[in-house]
Design a protein around this motif. Structure first.
Motif, PDB file in Angstrom:
ATOM      1  N   GLY A 187       0.797  -1.218   0.000  1.00 60.08           N
ATOM      2  CA  GLY A 187       0.000   0.000   0.000  1.00 60.08           C
ATOM      3  C   GLY A 187       0.829   1.267   0.000  1.00 60.08           C
ATOM      4  O   GLY A 187       0.309   2.357  -0.239  1.00 60.08           O
ATOM      5  N   LEU A 188       2.130   1.154   0.262  1.00 56.82           N
ATOM      6  CA  LEU A 188       3.027   2.324   0.203  1.00 56.82           C
ATOM      7  C   LEU A 188       3.473   2.514  -1.239  1.00 56.82           C
ATOM      8  O   LEU A 188       4.574   2.140  -1.640  1.00 56.82           O
ATOM      9  CB  LEU A 188       4.228   2.118   1.119  1.00 56.82           C
ATOM     10  N   ASP A 189       2.581   3.088  -2.020  1.00 53.43           N
ATOM     11  CA  ASP A 189       2.821   3.167  -3.463  1.00 53.43           C
ATOM     12  C   ASP A 189       3.329   4.520  -3.926  1.00 53.43           C
ATOM     13  O   ASP A 189       3.595   4.724  -5.104  1.00 53.43           O
ATOM     14  CB  ASP A 189       1.549   2.813  -4.228  1.00 53.43           C
ATOM     15  N   ARG A 190       3.488   5.493  -3.013  1.00 56.24           N
ATOM     16  CA  ARG A 190       3.975   6.802  -3.436  1.00 56.24           C
ATOM     17  C   ARG A 190       4.707   7.515  -2.308  1.00 56.24           C
ATOM     18  O   ARG A 190       4.447   7.276  -1.131  1.00 56.24           O
ATOM     19  CB  ARG A 190       2.839   7.671  -3.951  1.00 56.24           C
ATOM     20  N   VAL A 191       5.625   8.370  -2.691  1.00 57.71           N
ATOM     21  CA  VAL A 191       6.456   9.115  -1.751  1.00 57.71           C
ATOM     22  C   VAL A 191       6.480  10.580  -2.181  1.00 57.71           C
ATOM     23  O   VAL A 191       6.679  10.889  -3.356  1.00 57.71           O
ATOM     24  CB  VAL A 191       7.898   8.562  -1.714  1.00 57.71           C
TER      25      VAL A 191
END
Length: 225
Positions: A187-191
């Motif tokens: 779910g950590l698909d963007r920074v």
């Protein structure tokens, strides 16, 4: 961004109102503080005069905030630094804790104002002048809305200087999303990387790519978005 203008407004104590009918009761029930707060909603407002660049930014921010966002398609005569009452009314009517306003003029080209509401009153506002913006559509890597972005803040100003501390607080509050106990790595698909260089704020958005590393932990690469 080109400039930062910060305005503080008074914070009031929470006052509980008495409902006059069933509809008002349902509305007030949603406003009651909770042990586990819902994700904060944001209004995205188009000013009287805009251009293609600032509208692309407004639409992209709306996409990043989905599904907890409301986008106004019509032009609105809103000047929050002169009269905040109209913005407070719109936020309270739509149960929104934030507003993002896009404007463009000769004196304030490509202008973006972000405000935060608390207890039906404006808490603080920040005004940005936007330079060199590249829309999401210009990149090939895409992301799914509704995810939790990871924020990285670069620069001592975010911990030492008041205007930048407020910028950091508002960015984190705006994109915090739902409160969860655990986060799935997928779910950590963007920074989002926010940096301060020569008193200017630079914001870069990346999507994450998990690649094979020869071990259980994947190798992480960032792709511009």
């Amino acid at each position: 961004t080109r400039k930062i203008q910060l305005k503080y407004l008074s914070t009031n104590f929470i006052v509980m109102k008495k409902a006059k009918n069933a509809r008002s009761a349902r509305y007030l029930k949603k406003k009651i503080p909770k042990a586990k707060e819902d994700a904060k909603r944001a209004l995205f407002i188009r000013g009287l005069k805009t251009n293609e660049t600032i509208m692309a930014l407004l639409k992209d921010l709306n996409q990043l905030k989905k599904p907890h966002s409301i986008m106004f398609s019509r032009k609105n005569e809103v000047r929050p630094f002169e009269d905040i009452s109209n913005v407070e009314f719109l936020c309270n009517k739509n149960n929104a804790a934030f507003f993002i306003l896009a404007n463009h003029s000769k004196k304030r080209p490509q202008n973006l104002t972000i405000g935060r509401v608390f207890n039906e009153s404006m808490l603080d506002m920040i005004e940005f002048g936007v330079d060199n913006y590249k829309p999401i559509s210009s990149f090939k890597h895409k992301f799914l809305p509704g995810g939790k972005p990871c924020f990285i803040f670069e620069g001592a100003e975010f911990s030492q200087e008041e205007p930048y501390q407020t910028v950091q607080s508002m960015f984190l509050d705006l994109f915090r999303g739902e409160t969860v106990e655990r986060i799935n790595l997928a779910g950590l698909d963007r920074v989002c990387v926010v940096s301060v260089v020569d008193k200017k704020i630079y914001v870069r958005h990346y999507t994450t790519q998990y690649l094979q590393s020869g071990s259980k932990a994947p190798r992480l690469e960032l792709a511009p978005t």
